[in-house]
Design a protein around this motif. Structure first.
Motif, PDB file in Angstrom:
ATOM      1  N   LEU A 169       0.933  -1.610   0.312  1.00 32.74           N
ATOM      2  CA  LEU A 169       0.087   0.269  -0.307  1.00 32.74           C
ATOM      3  C   LEU A 169       1.107   1.168  -0.335  1.00 32.74           C
ATOM      4  O   LEU A 169       0.247   2.481  -0.542  1.00 32.74           O
ATOM      5  CB  LEU A 169      -0.926   0.213   1.229  1.00 32.74           C
ATOM      6  CG  LEU A 169      -1.956  -0.735   1.478  1.00 32.74           C
ATOM      7  CD1 LEU A 169      -2.846  -0.988   2.484  1.00 32.74           C
ATOM      8  CD2 LEU A 169      -3.079  -0.832   0.194  1.00 32.74           C
ATOM      9  N   ASP A 170       1.946   1.476   0.213  1.00 30.71           N
ATOM     10  CA  ASP A 170       2.998   2.194   0.298  1.00 30.71           C
ATOM     11  C   ASP A 170       3.862   2.008  -0.963  1.00 30.71           C
ATOM     12  O   ASP A 170       4.090   1.388  -1.591  1.00 30.71           O
ATOM     13  CB  ASP A 170       3.881   1.714   1.889  1.00 30.71           C
ATOM     14  CG  ASP A 170       2.934   2.227   3.067  1.00 30.71           C
ATOM     15  OD1 ASP A 170       1.491   2.893   3.058  1.00 30.71           O
ATOM     16  OD2 ASP A 170       3.527   1.994   3.878  1.00 30.71           O
ATOM     17  N   ASP A 171       4.636   3.542  -0.849  1.00 29.27           N
ATOM     18  CA  ASP A 171       5.434   4.265  -1.771  1.00 29.27           C
ATOM     19  C   ASP A 171       6.998   2.983  -1.875  1.00 29.27           C
ATOM     20  O   ASP A 171       7.395   3.679  -0.423  1.00 29.27           O
ATOM     21  CB  ASP A 171       5.479   5.249  -1.843  1.00 29.27           C
ATOM     22  CG  ASP A 171       6.722   6.004  -3.275  1.00 29.27           C
ATOM     23  OD1 ASP A 171       7.460   4.655  -3.745  1.00 29.27           O
ATOM     24  OD2 ASP A 171       7.111   6.743  -3.444  1.00 29.27           O
ATOM     25  N   ALA A 172       6.820   2.060  -2.965  1.00 24.18           N
ATOM     26  CA  ALA A 172       8.051   0.950  -2.456  1.00 24.18           C
ATOM     27  C   ALA A 172       9.120   1.181  -2.203  1.00 24.18           C
ATOM     28  O   ALA A 172      10.451   0.836  -2.164  1.00 24.18           O
ATOM     29  CB  ALA A 172       7.928  -0.466  -3.530  1.00 24.18           C
ATOM     30  N   GLN A 173       9.637   2.644  -3.955  1.00 25.52           N
ATOM     31  CA  GLN A 173      10.839   3.317  -4.410  1.00 25.52           C
ATOM     32  C   GLN A 173      11.210   4.352  -3.083  1.00 25.52           C
ATOM     33  O   GLN A 173      12.007   4.623  -2.644  1.00 25.52           O
ATOM     34  CB  GLN A 173      10.283   4.568  -4.911  1.00 25.52           C
ATOM     35  CG  GLN A 173      11.541   5.310  -5.869  1.00 25.52           C
ATOM     36  CD  GLN A 173      12.895   4.765  -6.033  1.00 25.52           C
ATOM     37  OE1 GLN A 173      12.484   3.005  -7.028  1.00 25.52           O
ATOM     38  NE2 GLN A 173      13.902   4.101  -5.637  1.00 25.52           N
ATOM     39  N   LYS A 178      14.957   4.950   1.572  1.00 24.87           N
ATOM     40  CA  LYS A 178      15.323   5.478   3.214  1.00 24.87           C
ATOM     41  C   LYS A 178      15.686   4.318   3.717  1.00 24.87           C
ATOM     42  O   LYS A 178      16.367   4.316   4.825  1.00 24.87           O
ATOM     43  CB  LYS A 178      13.917   5.513   3.117  1.00 24.87           C
ATOM     44  CG  LYS A 178      13.492   6.066   5.074  1.00 24.87           C
ATOM     45  CD  LYS A 178      12.747   6.943   5.879  1.00 24.87           C
ATOM     46  CE  LYS A 178      12.325   7.249   7.350  1.00 24.87           C
ATOM     47  NZ  LYS A 178      11.526   7.916   7.544  1.00 24.87           N
ATOM     48  N   LEU A 179      15.746   3.037   3.804  1.00 27.10           N
ATOM     49  CA  LEU A 179      15.931   1.784   3.823  1.00 27.10           C
ATOM     50  C   LEU A 179      17.869   1.605   3.527  1.00 27.10           C
ATOM     51  O   LEU A 179      18.490   1.389   4.612  1.00 27.10           O
ATOM     52  CB  LEU A 179      15.493   0.412   3.402  1.00 27.10           C
ATOM     53  CG  LEU A 179      13.479   0.450   4.480  1.00 27.10           C
ATOM     54  CD1 LEU A 179      13.860  -0.820   4.068  1.00 27.10           C
ATOM     55  CD2 LEU A 179      14.144  -0.206   5.643  1.00 27.10           C
ATOM     56  N   TYR A 206      12.419  -8.118  -0.205  1.00 24.76           N
ATOM     57  CA  TYR A 206      12.513  -8.061  -1.313  1.00 24.76           C
ATOM     58  C   TYR A 206      13.168  -6.564  -1.394  1.00 24.76           C
ATOM     59  O   TYR A 206      14.505  -6.183  -1.239  1.00 24.76           O
ATOM     60  CB  TYR A 206      11.832  -8.011  -2.135  1.00 24.76           C
ATOM     61  CG  TYR A 206      12.398  -7.261  -3.699  1.00 24.76           C
ATOM     62  CD1 TYR A 206      13.152  -8.066  -4.600  1.00 24.76           C
ATOM     63  CD2 TYR A 206      12.242  -6.154  -4.216  1.00 24.76           C
ATOM     64  CE1 TYR A 206      13.944  -7.249  -6.352  1.00 24.76           C
ATOM     65  CE2 TYR A 206      12.938  -5.715  -5.523  1.00 24.76           C
ATOM     66  CZ  TYR A 206      13.870  -6.400  -6.286  1.00 24.76           C
ATOM     67  OH  TYR A 206      14.012  -5.743  -7.804  1.00 24.76           O
ATOM     68  N   LEU A 207      12.727  -5.943  -0.910  1.00 23.97           N
ATOM     69  CA  LEU A 207      12.986  -4.476  -0.423  1.00 23.97           C
ATOM     70  C   LEU A 207      14.273  -3.548   0.487  1.00 23.97           C
ATOM     71  O   LEU A 207      15.111  -3.283  -0.001  1.00 23.97           O
ATOM     72  CB  LEU A 207      12.198  -3.342   0.287  1.00 23.97           C
ATOM     73  CG  LEU A 207      11.071  -3.224  -1.431  1.00 23.97           C
ATOM     74  CD1 LEU A 207       9.755  -2.553  -1.017  1.00 23.97           C
ATOM     75  CD2 LEU A 207      11.840  -2.150  -2.609  1.00 23.97           C
TER      76      LEU A 207
END
Length: 250
Positions: A169-173, A178-179, A206-207
Motif C-alpha cells: 500500500l505504500d511507496d516502494a521506491q 530510506k532503508l 525484497y526491498l
C-alpha cells in the motif's frame, strides 16, 4: 500470428504483489503460483498500463510474434472476470477468508509487558539517523503481522528496535531509498524481517535485501513468515549479504 507489442514478465523479478493485476483493465494477468502470468495473448492490448506500478521492474513491453489482440473476446473475458471476483480485487492478499478457530500455537508464551522501546515505528516517520537505530538489532515488520501473530511483543519486538511498513500500500521506491540510507548511516547488528505469507508481502524482504546491497553493508538477515491464521509458516536466516564497492539497484 503477427508481430506486435505485448507484455513480457521476468519471473525472477516478480514478487507476486498483484499490483499489475489491479492496473490491467483487460484482466489479462493473474497470479499463478506466486507469480504474475499472462493468461492469454489475445487479452493483452500491449499498451502497458500495468508497467508503472510494478515495484520490481518485472514487466516490460516487447515486440514479438503473438496472437492478435481480440477486443470482442477480451470484453467477454472482462465481464466474466468481473462477475467472478465481484468485490475481490484479484490480489491473493485481499482474498476474503473466514476462519472461526485458529490452530494452537505451541511457541506462544503469555504476554506480560510491552517490549516496545522506540518511537516512532512507521518507516515513513522514522529519521534515518535516529539515535536508537545505531548499534541495534532491527525488527522490520509488515503492518499486518502484529495483528495476526500471538504475543507479538514478547516473541518478536523484545530486544529489538521496531520499524513497520506495508510493501503493497505504500511507496516502494521511497522505502527502498530510506532503508538504503538507514543501513548506510547506522551500525545495525542484525535485521529480522517479519512478513505475512501473502505474495505481495514478499516485497518487504525484497526491498530490504536490495537496500542492503545498495548500502554496501554486510548485515545478517532473518526472515519470519506469518500465516494468515497467525501460525509461523517459515523461519530462517538468509545468507549474509557481503559489502559491495558500487552502490546500485542490484
Amino acid at each position: 500470428m503477427t508481430v506486435r507489442n505485448i507484455i513480457q514478465i521476468d519471473e525472477t523479478k516478480c514478487n507476486g504483489c498483484g499490483q499489475c493485476i489491479v492496473d490491467c483493465a483487460e484482466a489479462a494477468l493473474q497470479i499463478v503460483d506466486g507469480k504474475a502470468k499472462l493468461i492469454k495473448e489475445i487479452y493483452c492490448d500491449g499498451l502497458g498500463a500495468c508497467l508503472g506500478s510494478c515495484p520490481t521492474g518485472a514487466l516490460t513491453i516487447v515486440q514479438r510474434e503473438s496472437d492478435p489482440f481480440d477486443e470482442e473476446a477480451t470484453e467477454k473475458h472482462m465481464e466474466d472476470t468481473r462477475k467472478k471476483k465481484e468485490a475481490f480485487c484479484g490480489c491473493p492478499s485481499a482474498r476474503p477468508v473466514d476462519f472461526a478457530e485458529k490452530p494452537a500455537d505451541k511457541q506462544a508464551v503469555p504476554e506480560t509487558k510491552p517490549e516496545l522501546t522506540n518511537w516512532p515505528v512507521q518507516l515513513k516517520l522514522i529519521a534515518t539517523n535516529a539515535p536508537y537505530l545505531n548499534d541495534s538489532d532491527l525488527l522490520l515488520a509488515a503492518d499486518c503481522t502484529a495483528f495476526s501473530a500471538v504475543n507479538f511483543h514478547s516473541r518478536f519486538i523484545k530486544g529489538k528496535k521496531l520499524v513497520i511498513a506495508c510493501p503493497k500500500l505504500d511507496d516502494a521506491q521511497f522505502y527502498y531509498d530510506k532503508l538504503t540510507e538507514m543501513f548506510k548511516v547506522n551500525t545495525i547488528r542484525s535485521i529480522t524481517v517479519v512478513r505475512m505469507e501473502v505474495p505481495c508481502c514478499g516485497g518487504l524482504i525484497y526491498l530490504t535485501k536490495e537496500a542492503l546491497k545498495a548500502s554496501g553493508k554486510g548485515i545478517p538477515i532473518k526472515e519470519i513468515v506469518v500465516g494468515i491464521k497467525g501460525d509461523i509458516v517459515t523461519e530462517g536466516k538468509t545468507p549474509l549479504i557481503p559489502k559491495i564497492q558500487e552502490v546500485g539497484r542490484g
